[in-house]
Design a protein around this motif. Structure first.
Motif, short mmCIF file in Angstrom:
data_model
loop_
_atom_site.label_atom_id
_atom_site.label_comp_id
_atom_site.label_asym_id
_atom_site.label_seq_id
_atom_site.Cartn_x
_atom_site.Cartn_y
_atom_site.Cartn_z
N PHE A 232 0.82 -1.20 0.00
CA PHE A 232 0.00 0.00 0.00
C PHE A 232 0.86 1.26 0.00
O PHE A 232 1.97 1.26 0.53
CB PHE A 232 -0.88 0.04 1.25
N HIS A 233 0.28 2.33 -0.55
CA HIS A 233 0.82 3.65 -0.28
C HIS A 233 0.68 3.89 1.22
O HIS A 233 -0.40 3.71 1.79
CB HIS A 233 0.06 4.72 -1.07
N LEU A 234 1.78 4.32 1.88
CA LEU A 234 1.76 4.44 3.34
C LEU A 234 2.15 5.85 3.79
O LEU A 234 3.32 6.13 4.03
CB LEU A 234 2.72 3.41 3.96
N PRO A 235 1.16 6.74 3.94
CA PRO A 235 1.47 8.03 4.54
C PRO A 235 1.90 7.86 6.00
O PRO A 235 2.64 8.67 6.54
CB PRO A 235 0.15 8.80 4.42
N ILE A 265 5.80 -6.82 7.27
CA ILE A 265 7.14 -6.77 6.70
C ILE A 265 7.25 -5.61 5.69
O ILE A 265 8.24 -4.88 5.66
CB ILE A 265 7.49 -8.11 6.03
N SER A 266 6.20 -5.44 4.90
CA SER A 266 6.24 -4.40 3.86
C SER A 266 6.26 -2.99 4.45
O SER A 266 6.66 -2.05 3.78
CB SER A 266 5.03 -4.54 2.93
N ALA A 267 5.82 -2.85 5.70
CA ALA A 267 5.77 -1.52 6.33
C ALA A 267 7.04 -1.17 7.08
O ALA A 267 7.18 -0.04 7.58
CB ALA A 267 4.57 -1.45 7.28
N GLU A 268 7.98 -2.08 7.17
CA GLU A 268 9.16 -1.89 8.01
C GLU A 268 10.00 -0.69 7.57
O GLU A 268 10.40 0.13 8.40
CB GLU A 268 10.01 -3.16 8.01
N ASN A 272 10.44 3.52 9.41
CA ASN A 272 11.73 4.08 9.79
C ASN A 272 12.18 5.21 8.87
O ASN A 272 13.29 5.73 9.02
CB ASN A 272 12.79 2.97 9.78
N VAL A 273 11.32 5.60 7.93
CA VAL A 273 11.61 6.71 7.02
C VAL A 273 10.56 7.80 7.15
O VAL A 273 10.88 8.98 7.19
CB VAL A 273 11.68 6.21 5.55
N GLY A 274 9.29 7.40 7.23
CA GLY A 274 8.20 8.35 7.23
C GLY A 274 7.57 8.43 5.85
O GLY A 274 7.81 7.59 4.98
N ASN A 275 6.78 9.43 5.63
CA ASN A 275 6.04 9.60 4.39
C ASN A 275 6.94 10.19 3.31
O ASN A 275 7.50 11.27 3.49
CB ASN A 275 4.83 10.50 4.62
N ILE A 276 7.08 9.48 2.19
CA ILE A 276 7.84 10.05 1.07
C ILE A 276 6.94 10.22 -0.15
O ILE A 276 7.40 10.19 -1.29
CB ILE A 276 9.10 9.23 0.74
N TYR A 282 6.28 2.23 -3.29
CA TYR A 282 7.40 1.44 -3.82
C TYR A 282 8.46 1.18 -2.74
O TYR A 282 9.19 0.19 -2.82
CB TYR A 282 7.94 2.11 -5.08
N LEU A 283 8.51 2.03 -1.73
CA LEU A 283 9.33 1.72 -0.57
C LEU A 283 8.74 0.55 0.19
O LEU A 283 9.46 -0.32 0.69
CB LEU A 283 9.43 2.95 0.35
N SER A 284 7.41 0.49 0.23
CA SER A 284 6.72 -0.65 0.85
C SER A 284 7.01 -1.94 0.10
O SER A 284 7.31 -2.99 0.70
CB SER A 284 5.21 -0.37 0.87
#
Length: 390
Positions: A232-235, A265-268, A272-276, A282-284
């Motif tokens: 997912f897109h993760l704000p 796992i996909s949210a890890e 540790n970065v925040g919203n990009i 794609y970071l997920s």
């Protein structure tokens, strides 16, 4: 012909803020940040890093000489662009040394931009099978100090090479998409900080996912049990889980356990970065691919992209044989382990450093910035960049 992601990398600035300490400084219970929204660290971009340098550093980490010659299209997705006229893609094209015979453009629609870029890239490769496209999603999320959105800030970039016969994931042809003219999040041209109606945005995110998921099932005949994971897109990392929970009961018990575990796992990386913004989805995906060691080739991964305002898309990809051999796990691990924590007062000082808007010149000391590509200042209203490796 298979078309998809041949290479996938990211870059995060070398500074971060601990969310527990930020909560204490704001007189907020730390669990509201670390558990309530699921964030642990917030990446912080110093004045020597902007969306261009973040994207260029991400690209530099994955491109070899063959890529640089074959890439003839660069699409830079961002909602924190640096110029109303000149495409940020042109700066990256120069900074990483790409083939001069290339198209370079910038695209925008909130956090959906990189997905639009990928779909555009697929069309280009379909017409030009020997070509490669560099897709960049780079942003610095800013809501302001002591604001309701402060805990969902972040900074970073994702770089992807889209090609025929991709080594990582082949993107399937069928997808579903949706547009609605709403005001859940926006940033007028005169503001360097975003505005958000948080509750409304959360509701729309879940509504968009629900509508596109139902349309996808009807269009393809597939269901939840056909997926190894949904990204997912993760704000913020709890947002995607809220959407996932709305469909989990459609799967078998094994499917529910698998998707919930893989979501975590996909949210890890994101927590540790925040919203990009444009790079968040794609970071997920990257977090899932690099940290779940038993992922199998042939697995179907679902991808939900949402850009406020609002445009969304649900699409899928199939992991390719040997995809693990084409990831940059150690390099990305090094990015995280080499970061430096800053105190809340230091963060506030860095956050408030801005470029001149009155035409005056400025020069920065880049000795403390370990990035290969940095912003070194401004002269005559022009940003000046340097690639230290040249």
């Amino acid at each position: 012909m298979k078309i998809g992601i041949d290479k996938l990398g990211f870059y995060v600035p070398h500074l971060y803020v601990d969310m527990n300490k930020l909560a204490v400084a704001r007189n907020i219970e730390p669990a509201k940040f670390t558990i309530g929204i699921g964030q642990e660290k917030m990446a912080l971009a110093p004045i020597t890093q902007d969306p261009v340098t973040l994207a260029a550093n991400a690209a530099l980490g994955i491109l070899d000489e063959t890529d640089k010659e074959k890439i003839d299209f660069v699409i830079f997705a961002t909602e924190t662009g640096i110029d109303h006229s000149k495409s940020a893609a042109v700066y990256v094209h120069h900074l990483v040394g790409l083939n001069p015979h290339a198209r370079c453009i910038e695209v925008k629609h909130a956090c959906y931009g990189a997905t639009a870029a990928i779909q555009m890239a697929k069309g280009h490769v379909a017409l030009n099978p020997e070509s490669k496209v560099l897709v960049l999603g780079s942003d610095i999320a800013r809501y302001g100090l002591n604001t309701s959105g402060e805990a969902t800030q972040g900074a970073g970039a994702v770089a992807m090479v889209i090609s025929a016969d991709p080594k990582v994931i082949a993107l399937e042809a069928q997808s579903t998409y949706l547009t609605d003219d709403i005001m859940d999040f926006w940033r007028p041209n005169y503001s360097d900080k975003a505005f958000v109606d948080g509750k409304f945005s959360n509701e729309q995110y879940i509504l968009f996912f629900s509508k596109m998921w139902e349309q996808y099932k009807e269009k393809t005949g597939l269901d939840l049990n056909d997926f190894e994971a949904l990204c997912f897109h993760l704000p913020y990392t709890k947002m995607g889980m809220k959407a996932l929970k709305t469909v989990l009961d459609e799967g078998t018990e094994a499917t529910q356990q698998r998707l919930a575990a893989n979501y975590k796992i996909s949210a890890e990386y994101n927590k540790n970065v925040g919203n990009i913004y444009t790079g968040s989805l794609y970071l997920s995906l990257l977090s899932l691919l690099e940290q779940k060691e038993d992922l199998q080739a042939g697995s179907r991964i679902g991808l939900f992209s949402y850009g406020s305002g609002a445009v969304g898309e649900f699409f899928t990809g199939i992991l390719q044989a040997g995809f693990q051999d084409h990831l940059y796990v150690e390099e990305h691990k090094g990015l995280f382990t080499s970061r430096t924590e800053v105190s809340v007062p230091e963060y506030e000082e860095i956050f408030q450093e801005t470029l001149p808007t009155d035409g005056s010149n400025i020069e920065f000391n880049i000795d403390k910035d370990p990035a290969a590509i940095c912003l070194v200042g401004m002269t005559d209203n022009m940003r000046n960049y340097v690639n230290k490796l040249r």
